[in-house]
Motif scaffolding. Structure first.
Motif, PDB file in Angstrom:
ATOM      1  N   LEU A 124     -54.424  30.409  -3.268  1.00 62.80           N
ATOM      2  CA  LEU A 124     -54.246  32.049  -3.429  1.00 62.80           C
ATOM      3  C   LEU A 124     -52.940  32.434  -2.928  1.00 62.80           C
ATOM      4  N   PHE A 125     -52.082  32.762  -3.852  1.00 61.02           N
ATOM      5  CA  PHE A 125     -50.926  33.186  -3.634  1.00 61.02           C
ATOM      6  C   PHE A 125     -50.422  34.609  -3.431  1.00 61.02           C
ATOM      7  N   VAL A 126     -50.224  35.225  -2.279  1.00 61.85           N
ATOM      8  CA  VAL A 126     -50.239  36.543  -2.428  1.00 61.85           C
ATOM      9  C   VAL A 126     -48.597  37.071  -2.561  1.00 61.85           C
ATOM     10  N   ARG A 127     -48.360  37.617  -3.679  1.00 63.54           N
ATOM     11  CA  ARG A 127     -47.052  38.106  -4.088  1.00 63.54           C
ATOM     12  C   ARG A 127     -46.643  39.253  -2.918  1.00 63.54           C
ATOM     13  N   TYR A 128     -45.135  39.103  -2.728  1.00 62.04           N
ATOM     14  CA  TYR A 128     -44.580  40.010  -1.805  1.00 62.04           C
ATOM     15  C   TYR A 128     -43.734  41.190  -2.529  1.00 62.04           C
ATOM     16  N   CYS A 129     -44.158  42.360  -2.265  1.00 65.46           N
ATOM     17  CA  CYS A 129     -43.689  43.167  -3.002  1.00 65.46           C
ATOM     18  C   CYS A 129     -43.623  44.531  -2.130  1.00 65.46           C
ATOM     19  N   THR A 130     -43.890  44.802  -0.874  1.00 68.07           N
ATOM     20  CA  THR A 130     -44.016  45.588   0.023  1.00 68.07           C
ATOM     21  C   THR A 130     -42.948  45.969   0.855  1.00 68.07           C
ATOM     22  N   SER A 131     -41.989  45.170   0.962  1.00 66.98           N
ATOM     23  CA  SER A 131     -40.755  45.471   1.760  1.00 66.98           C
ATOM     24  C   SER A 131     -41.100  45.801   3.111  1.00 66.98           C
ATOM     25  N   ASP A 132     -42.174  45.028   3.604  1.00 66.75           N
ATOM     26  CA  ASP A 132     -42.600  45.625   4.876  1.00 66.75           C
ATOM     27  C   ASP A 132     -42.861  44.568   6.012  1.00 66.75           C
ATOM     28  N   ALA A 133     -42.757  43.340   5.752  1.00 64.85           N
ATOM     29  CA  ALA A 133     -43.079  42.034   6.460  1.00 64.85           C
ATOM     30  C   ALA A 133     -44.882  41.966   6.295  1.00 64.85           C
ATOM     31  N   HIS A 134     -45.281  42.410   5.404  1.00 68.83           N
ATOM     32  CA  HIS A 134     -46.825  42.359   5.167  1.00 68.83           C
ATOM     33  C   HIS A 134     -47.559  43.301   6.251  1.00 68.83           C
ATOM     34  N   LEU A 135     -46.688  44.093   6.999  1.00 69.17           N
ATOM     35  CA  LEU A 135     -47.391  44.932   7.965  1.00 69.17           C
ATOM     36  C   LEU A 135     -47.554  46.403   8.064  1.00 69.17           C
ATOM     37  N   GLY A 136     -47.100  47.170   6.931  1.00 72.99           N
ATOM     38  CA  GLY A 136     -47.027  48.724   6.937  1.00 72.99           C
ATOM     39  C   GLY A 136     -48.311  49.086   6.165  1.00 72.99           C
ATOM     40  N   ASP A 137     -48.340  50.513   6.402  1.00 74.13           N
ATOM     41  CA  ASP A 137     -49.281  51.313   5.917  1.00 74.13           C
ATOM     42  C   ASP A 137     -48.875  52.670   5.839  1.00 74.13           C
TER      43      ASP A 137
END
Length: 132
Positions: free
Chosen positions: A89-102
């Motif tokens: 499973l490859f999680v594409r990164y498109c959130t610009s927040d180091a996988h941390l934000g909400d």
């Protein structure tokens, strides 16, 4: 190895531009799982976010131009005996927040932690920890 694009079941799992985040998956026939979170930096103010999400770099903030398949490389394409039968499973990164934000700022969404939680939900739904 070719992975197929899939969508999360969590509506709030979105890229910075609000497009739906997603992942790529290849089913294995073993009990091993490889879950890879793509990296790619982040932005921290209106100027850096505008630059990051500008035309020509849009893929860093959007899923709108993602392909239906992903040709894996590196550990996702490993033929090592321990990984040959792994689910990938490859999680594409498109959130610009180091996988941390909400949250939201500068007219963008930062939902990295939502995306990671959605990825974990998918791995569980797809069968991790389930015995035959």
């Amino acid at each position: 190895m070719r992975l197929e694009r899939r969508s999360y079941r969590t509506p709030r799992a979105r890229c910075s531009d609000g497009s739906p985040a997603g992942y790529y998956y290849a089913e294995g026939d073993g009990d091993t799982w490889i879950v890879f979170l793509q990296g790619g930096g982040w932005c921290h103010d209106a100027v850096s976010c505008a630059k990051r999400c500008a035309p020509g770099h849009k893929h860093m903030c959007s899923s709108l131009n993602w392909e239906d398949t992903y040709d894996a490389h590196g550990i996702l394409d490993s033929r090592a005996p321990e990984l040959r039968h792994a689910h990938r499973l490859f999680v594409r990164y498109c959130t610009s927040d180091a996988h941390l934000g909400d949250g939201e700022a500068f007219g963008l969404e930062f939902r990295g932690s939502v995306v990671v939680r959605a990825a974990i939900d998918e791995v569980v739904r797809l069968g991790i920890g389930h015995s035959d």
